[in-house]
Design a protein around this motif. Structure first.
Motif, PDB file in Angstrom:
ATOM      1  N   ARG A  34       4.369   5.923 -16.606  1.00  0.00           N
ATOM      2  CA  ARG A  34       4.378   6.697 -15.351  1.00  0.00           C
ATOM      3  C   ARG A  34       3.259   7.729 -15.333  1.00  0.00           C
ATOM      4  O   ARG A  34       2.672   7.989 -14.292  1.00  0.00           O
ATOM      5  CB  ARG A  34       5.732   7.376 -15.205  1.00  0.00           C
ATOM      6  N   ILE A  35       2.939   8.294 -16.489  1.00  0.00           N
ATOM      7  CA  ILE A  35       1.852   9.274 -16.578  1.00  0.00           C
ATOM      8  C   ILE A  35       0.529   8.603 -16.231  1.00  0.00           C
ATOM      9  O   ILE A  35      -0.297   9.173 -15.519  1.00  0.00           O
ATOM     10  CB  ILE A  35       1.809   9.907 -17.978  1.00  0.00           C
ATOM     11  N   ASP A  36       0.332   7.379 -16.702  1.00  0.00           N
ATOM     12  CA  ASP A  36      -0.870   6.639 -16.336  1.00  0.00           C
ATOM     13  C   ASP A  36      -0.952   6.419 -14.830  1.00  0.00           C
ATOM     14  O   ASP A  36      -2.010   6.555 -14.219  1.00  0.00           O
ATOM     15  CB  ASP A  36      -0.908   5.275 -17.033  1.00  0.00           C
ATOM     16  N   THR A  37       0.169   6.073 -14.229  1.00  0.00           N
ATOM     17  CA  THR A  37       0.201   5.775 -12.807  1.00  0.00           C
ATOM     18  C   THR A  37      -0.074   7.023 -11.970  1.00  0.00           C
ATOM     19  O   THR A  37      -0.832   6.974 -11.010  1.00  0.00           O
ATOM     20  CB  THR A  37       1.577   5.206 -12.412  1.00  0.00           C
ATOM     21  N   VAL A  38       0.523   8.145 -12.326  1.00  0.00           N
ATOM     22  CA  VAL A  38       0.418   9.342 -11.505  1.00  0.00           C
ATOM     23  C   VAL A  38      -0.884  10.096 -11.761  1.00  0.00           C
ATOM     24  O   VAL A  38      -1.532  10.569 -10.834  1.00  0.00           O
ATOM     25  CB  VAL A  38       1.633  10.275 -11.749  1.00  0.00           C
ATOM     26  N   PHE A  39      -1.290  10.222 -13.026  1.00  0.00           N
ATOM     27  CA  PHE A  39      -2.392  11.120 -13.368  1.00  0.00           C
ATOM     28  C   PHE A  39      -3.717  10.435 -13.661  1.00  0.00           C
ATOM     29  O   PHE A  39      -4.746  11.085 -13.630  1.00  0.00           O
ATOM     30  CB  PHE A  39      -2.003  11.976 -14.568  1.00  0.00           C
ATOM     31  N   CYS A  40      -3.722   9.202 -13.992  1.00  0.00           N
ATOM     32  CA  CYS A  40      -4.973   8.518 -14.347  1.00  0.00           C
ATOM     33  C   CYS A  40      -5.366   7.578 -13.228  1.00  0.00           C
ATOM     34  O   CYS A  40      -4.601   6.704 -12.855  1.00  0.00           O
ATOM     35  CB  CYS A  40      -4.818   7.741 -15.662  1.00  0.00           C
ATOM     36  N   LYS A  41      -6.558   7.780 -12.723  1.00  0.00           N
ATOM     37  CA  LYS A  41      -7.013   6.943 -11.593  1.00  0.00           C
ATOM     38  C   LYS A  41      -7.731   5.725 -12.087  1.00  0.00           C
ATOM     39  O   LYS A  41      -8.353   5.682 -13.065  1.00  0.00           O
ATOM     40  CB  LYS A  41      -7.919   7.759 -10.689  1.00  0.00           C
ATOM     41  N   SER A  79       0.826  -1.212   0.000  1.00  0.00           N
ATOM     42  CA  SER A  79       0.000   0.000   0.000  1.00  0.00           C
ATOM     43  C   SER A  79       0.861   1.264   0.000  1.00  0.00           C
ATOM     44  O   SER A  79       0.553   2.236  -0.694  1.00  0.00           O
ATOM     45  CB  SER A  79      -0.969   0.006   1.176  1.00  0.00           C
ATOM     46  N   CYS A  80       1.936   1.278   0.762  1.00  0.00           N
ATOM     47  CA  CYS A  80       2.836   2.441   0.759  1.00  0.00           C
ATOM     48  C   CYS A  80       3.555   2.578  -0.582  1.00  0.00           C
ATOM     49  O   CYS A  80       3.823   3.694  -1.045  1.00  0.00           O
ATOM     50  CB  CYS A  80       3.861   2.332   1.886  1.00  0.00           C
ATOM     51  N   GLU A  81       3.851   1.461  -1.212  1.00  0.00           N
ATOM     52  CA  GLU A  81       4.485   1.486  -2.535  1.00  0.00           C
ATOM     53  C   GLU A  81       3.543   2.087  -3.578  1.00  0.00           C
ATOM     54  O   GLU A  81       3.968   2.858  -4.432  1.00  0.00           O
ATOM     55  CB  GLU A  81       4.908   0.072  -2.933  1.00  0.00           C
ATOM     56  N   GLN A  82       2.255   1.754  -3.504  1.00  0.00           N
ATOM     57  CA  GLN A  82       1.268   2.332  -4.417  1.00  0.00           C
ATOM     58  C   GLN A  82       1.137   3.839  -4.198  1.00  0.00           C
ATOM     59  O   GLN A  82       1.021   4.611  -5.154  1.00  0.00           O
ATOM     60  CB  GLN A  82      -0.100   1.654  -4.245  1.00  0.00           C
ATOM     61  N   LYS A  83       1.145   4.282  -2.941  1.00  0.00           N
ATOM     62  CA  LYS A  83       1.091   5.717  -2.647  1.00  0.00           C
ATOM     63  C   LYS A  83       2.317   6.433  -3.198  1.00  0.00           C
ATOM     64  O   LYS A  83       2.229   7.542  -3.717  1.00  0.00           O
ATOM     65  CB  LYS A  83       0.989   5.946  -1.142  1.00  0.00           C
ATOM     66  N   GLU A  84       3.467   5.807  -3.061  1.00  0.00           N
ATOM     67  CA  GLU A  84       4.724   6.405  -3.537  1.00  0.00           C
ATOM     68  C   GLU A  84       4.734   6.535  -5.057  1.00  0.00           C
ATOM     69  O   GLU A  84       5.238   7.516  -5.603  1.00  0.00           O
ATOM     70  CB  GLU A  84       5.906   5.555  -3.059  1.00  0.00           C
ATOM     71  N   LEU A  85       4.173   5.549  -5.755  1.00  0.00           N
ATOM     72  CA  LEU A  85       4.127   5.595  -7.215  1.00  0.00           C
ATOM     73  C   LEU A  85       3.222   6.714  -7.730  1.00  0.00           C
ATOM     74  O   LEU A  85       3.414   7.215  -8.830  1.00  0.00           O
ATOM     75  CB  LEU A  85       3.648   4.252  -7.775  1.00  0.00           C
ATOM     76  N   ARG A  86       2.222   7.116  -6.959  1.00  0.00           N
ATOM     77  CA  ARG A  86       1.282   8.146  -7.388  1.00  0.00           C
ATOM     78  C   ARG A  86       1.791   9.564  -7.148  1.00  0.00           C
ATOM     79  O   ARG A  86       1.134  10.522  -7.516  1.00  0.00           O
ATOM     80  CB  ARG A  86      -0.065   7.964  -6.696  1.00  0.00           C
ATOM     81  N   LYS A  87       2.947   9.719  -6.544  1.00  0.00           N
ATOM     82  CA  LYS A  87       3.488  11.050  -6.262  1.00  0.00           C
ATOM     83  C   LYS A  87       4.177  11.629  -7.493  1.00  0.00           C
ATOM     84  O   LYS A  87       4.692  10.905  -8.331  1.00  0.00           O
ATOM     85  CB  LYS A  87       4.497  10.980  -5.112  1.00  0.00           C
ATOM     86  N   ILE A  88       4.176  12.953  -7.546  1.00  0.00           N
ATOM     87  CA  ILE A  88       4.934  13.653  -8.590  1.00  0.00           C
ATOM     88  C   ILE A  88       6.367  13.754  -8.080  1.00  0.00           C
ATOM     89  O   ILE A  88       6.663  14.504  -7.157  1.00  0.00           O
ATOM     90  CB  ILE A  88       4.345  15.053  -8.860  1.00  0.00           C
ATOM     91  N   ASN A  89       7.252  12.969  -8.667  1.00  0.00           N
ATOM     92  CA  ASN A  89       8.659  12.989  -8.295  1.00  0.00           C
ATOM     93  C   ASN A  89       9.494  12.515  -9.472  1.00  0.00           C
ATOM     94  O   ASN A  89       8.967  12.213 -10.536  1.00  0.00           O
ATOM     95  CB  ASN A  89       8.916  12.134  -7.044  1.00  0.00           C
TER      96      ASN A  89
END
Length: 164
Positions: free
Chosen positions: A157-164, A20-30
């Motif tokens: 990465r764009i799919d992961t961060v910006f598309c829910k 779950s923390c890994e999924q949260k980390e992937l959704r961050k803008i970094n």
């Protein structure tokens, strides 16, 4: 071993984070996304300054001569469109909206057209010198079109961060 972030669940060996923390980390803008974010922030701040400076120059020229050229009106239109698109792209980017691909492509294309209009046309029509400002504008616009448009179109990465 426990998760290094939440200290609750079993962590993965590679990252030290639970699923779950890994999924949260992937959704961050970094990572690489800091560069377009920096470009959007500078586009909003410097775009407003450029628009104000150019409109001030056009108004002062109009007061002296009573004439505004089509080139000056086109330049104001390009600068205004670029500023509005930068604001919209910033809103989509930092709110992580799913339409980010389209607006970022439009943003980079408008920047390229604006850079071409403001640097190449004066060189061709008015024999203006090619200065460092023009070189920076064209280089930045070319990098946007050649690097960032394909990144926003094809990156997972764009799919992961910006598309829910």
């Amino acid at each position: 071993m426990k998760c290094i972030q939440c200290n609750g669940l079993e962590s993965n060996k590679e990252s030290g984070l639970c699923d779950s923390c890994e999924q949260k980390e992937l959704r961050k803008i970094n990572g690489l996304l800091y560069l377009p974010a920096l470009g959007l922030i500078s586009g909003c701040t410097l775009g407003l300054f450029d628009l104000y400076t150019y409109i001030d120059a056009v108004v002062s020229y109009f007061r002296k001569t009573g004439f505004i050229s089509y080139y000056a009106m086109g330049a104001v239109a390009f600068l205004l469109a670029g500023y509005v698109i930068s604001l919209g792209a910033s809103w989509f980017f930092f709110r992580r909206k799913s339409g980010i691909r389209k607006i970022m492509v439009i943003n980079y294309v408008i920047r390229l057209l604006s850079a071409l209009y403001l640097t190449v046309l004066p060189i061709l029509w008015f024999q203006a010198p090619f200065d460092s400002y023009g070189m920076r504008a064209l280089t930045g616009a070319a990098v946007g079109v050649l690097v960032w448009i394909p990144y926003f179109l094809f990156s997972k990465r764009i799919d992961t961060v910006f598309c829910k």
